[in-house]
Scaffold this active site. Structure first.
Site, short mmCIF file in Angstrom:
data_model
loop_
_atom_site.label_atom_id
_atom_site.label_comp_id
_atom_site.label_asym_id
_atom_site.label_seq_id
_atom_site.Cartn_x
_atom_site.Cartn_y
_atom_site.Cartn_z
N ASP B 44 -58.23 35.67 33.62
CA ASP B 44 -58.98 36.82 33.10
C ASP B 44 -58.55 37.14 31.67
OD1 ASP B 44 -61.04 38.70 33.80
OD2 ASP B 44 -59.53 40.28 33.67
N CYS B 134 -70.06 41.95 34.39
CA CYS B 134 -68.63 42.14 34.14
C CYS B 134 -68.34 43.59 33.74
CB CYS B 134 -68.16 41.18 33.04
SG CYS B 134 -66.44 41.45 32.61
N TYR B 138 -67.23 45.85 37.04
CA TYR B 138 -65.81 46.17 37.25
C TYR B 138 -65.62 47.67 37.50
CZ TYR B 138 -63.26 41.78 36.61
OH TYR B 138 -62.71 40.53 36.79
N TYR B 165 -59.64 50.27 36.22
CA TYR B 165 -61.11 50.22 36.26
C TYR B 165 -61.75 51.42 36.96
CZ TYR B 165 -60.25 45.68 34.29
OH TYR B 165 -59.83 44.69 33.46
N GLU B 208 -69.47 35.28 38.27
CA GLU B 208 -68.37 36.21 38.55
C GLU B 208 -67.81 35.95 39.95
OE1 GLU B 208 -66.57 38.29 37.04
OE2 GLU B 208 -67.65 39.47 35.55
#
Lengths: 219, 219, 219, 219
Positions: B44, B134, B138, B165, B208
């Site tokens: 990541d 993304c 998230y 997040y 993803e």
């Protein structure tokens, strides 16, 4: 030792994982399942659409009529290469529209967009270093799978594919790509750049190996 | 129904395969192995380097000072987001140089270069449709994993990640990205374009999901 | 002799046509009409918007966190540089919105899009060779117009402009750009590339001279 | 009213400054000096090299085999269009190498790089809106200069040029470009985008007018 051989030597393990992949060996000895080959070939068609875009990118990044014309010829050669795919897939009842409607596998996305991004982020040499495992590697694989020549393939189940890449026309395309790589390197490759180019070449070779693996996994 | 909800509804299966992936569920209930999390987090970090480039691409493709400034803010936010990764990886003895020297996994290559290519081939709306799973996803995952709020996470093994997040700062980033998507769509989205955008959004969601799977497979 | 000095020497006539242009000389001796200066400054604001995009392009084309961060700093510096323009134009009753609504002159289009295209078609070194006449040239011009230092400018009619570019902050920006050019060249400049880079640098210098001339012609 | 006519109407003054420029009128009545025409034609050759790159950019930005193939055809048509220039310049003793070695005039740089940047920053519709004044405008100018047909041009001093653009082949190219613009607009043009496209079209028309003026100024 030309640039292509230097890149191969520097990324030897990655290169072997690609050109000696089980998919290749089984295609060579005829034991590859048709399902694996078919899964591969459909994705390879989608792959070539993106490779055509990569040659268009090369034309866009060129500065002279000669370089633009050469890139255009590469683009045309790729569009012709898809004819093999259309012919073989047609035997299974798949039309070009069926092919284009298929979702790209993530390994297809990975290699093709990696190549395109190498070109967008770098210069023509970066782009061609990323293209080389495909363009030149397929000629090496084709020759390896036809050790006694194309005529000796007789009724080999993957005769069409092997003959395409072992044939004189494609061998000529690969030889020209190799010379082009040398020419670009003579113009723009410092020794300090070589490790970066080898990293691109190695990563592209691994992504090619993943692409073969995708075929095996799909069957 | 804003554009983001329309995209989610159109690509519902791809979206669920991503936000409800086993990696996410196990992170939520704390059963995810540290090896899987670590493999994910290192990749990541490499992912975010390419996402920073995607925001730079957005700034390059902008035409007004306001749009350039907004994209630059996004770029800055991503560089800050890497601080979480550097902090967590530091606990395992990994420096930023170690992280940058790690080879990108093919699933990392696939999603990041797909996003960059959507932006290079298309316009800002194509780029942001590819970024949305993304950026906005998230935030959705973070909230789902902290149903009783960040404070209730106490000594949850993945508290740092979830708090990042689920926290107000990131939720604000995601809300702004959502509003930005609506603004871009109001300017440039015809109804005939919607299926193309949904295809981009769906493909990005699948990539993803592949990225989570890479974490599980690595452990 | 660093790369910048080599480029200047190779494109000596083009360089002189730019740094010794009548616009510059008249700004220096204070005889430049305010109309000419104003026409120049409004276009220079539009110019900087495109230069911000050029630094975003540099960030997009970067491969490491360090290079992305450096390009982002350049982008931020340019957005700050516009503050001078906004302040000076504000004295004439022009708001930023007025400035952005002004049509770009063809000489503004020519230089800015030339730079952006050098970056898109080539690599980071091509991009920075095209940027150098502006970024580093303005520091040279600023110093030349303040031979006794900024403090000695007293009530010089173009004191603000000269002080900006002769000042330590901008001199530092230019010195860093010069070192960056050397660093890029050490990585990627073969001797065979040097004439191409000199052609880019020379063309950019001529386009800068055209930009000054546009100011004179407008008055 | 197709999209091209809407753009022309919206940017009427810019369009007239281009298609009715003194250079065009004098070419039509045969009073244009050969020096002006020659200066124009040499720069137009350099212009076409960049336009070939613009069609390569269109191929790169395409997503389907059909769109890639169409852009490739446009690229091929431009490379053929240069044959007129090579033939006419050959009469003056100028080889293609002489032409390529000529420095681009700033008006050549301005229009060509503007077009390329519209394509890089935007989508295919932005790119084709910027190309339209050239591609479609030349067909309109060609017809206007041959009101009684190509055969009636007899020994008109600019017969070759007029016949090229008034001829059926080029008229067909322009008609196809017009239909393509409508097709792209049907896919991707919201009404809110129209003013932006008209700004691109108007700016490109002004840059074309500057290009004619460059020819007059050179004589």
């Amino acid at each position: 030792m030309d640039v292509f051989d230097r890149l191969k030597a520097e990324a030897a393990d990655d290169w072997q994982s690609y050109v000696s992949h089980a998919f290749v060996r089984r295609m060579g000895d005829g034991t590859l399942s048709q399902g694996a080959f078919r899964a591969y070939l459909v994705q390879d068609y989608l792959f070539l659409i993106q490779f055509a875009r990569a040659y268009a990118l090369a034309a866009y990044k060129s500065r002279t009529v000669a370089d633009i014309t050469a890139a255009q010829a590469g683009l045309a050669a790729i569009l012709e290469e898809t004819a093999l795919h259309v012919r073989l897939c047609g035997r299974w009842g798949l039309s070009p529209a069926d092919l284009e409607a298929t979702a790209e596998h993530s390994t297809t996305v990975a290699y093709t967009r990696f190549v395109l991004d190498c070109g967008a982020a770098g210069d023509l040499l970066d782009l061609h270093a990323a293209l080389a495992p495909c363009v030149i590697g397929y000629a090496e694989i084709g020759l390896a799978l036809a050790p006694d020549g194309v005529a000796a393939l007789a009724d080999h189940p993957y005769r069409d594919w092997i003959a395409e890449y072992a044939g004189d026309t494609y061998q000529g395309v690969a030889a020209a790509a190799r010379a082009h790589l040398d020419d670009l390197a003579a113009r723009t490759m410092t020794e300090r750049r070589f490790p970066d180019l080898a990293r691109i070449f190695g990563a592209a070779s691994r992504l090619e190996a993943d692409f073969w693996q995708m075929g095996l996994d799909a069957a």
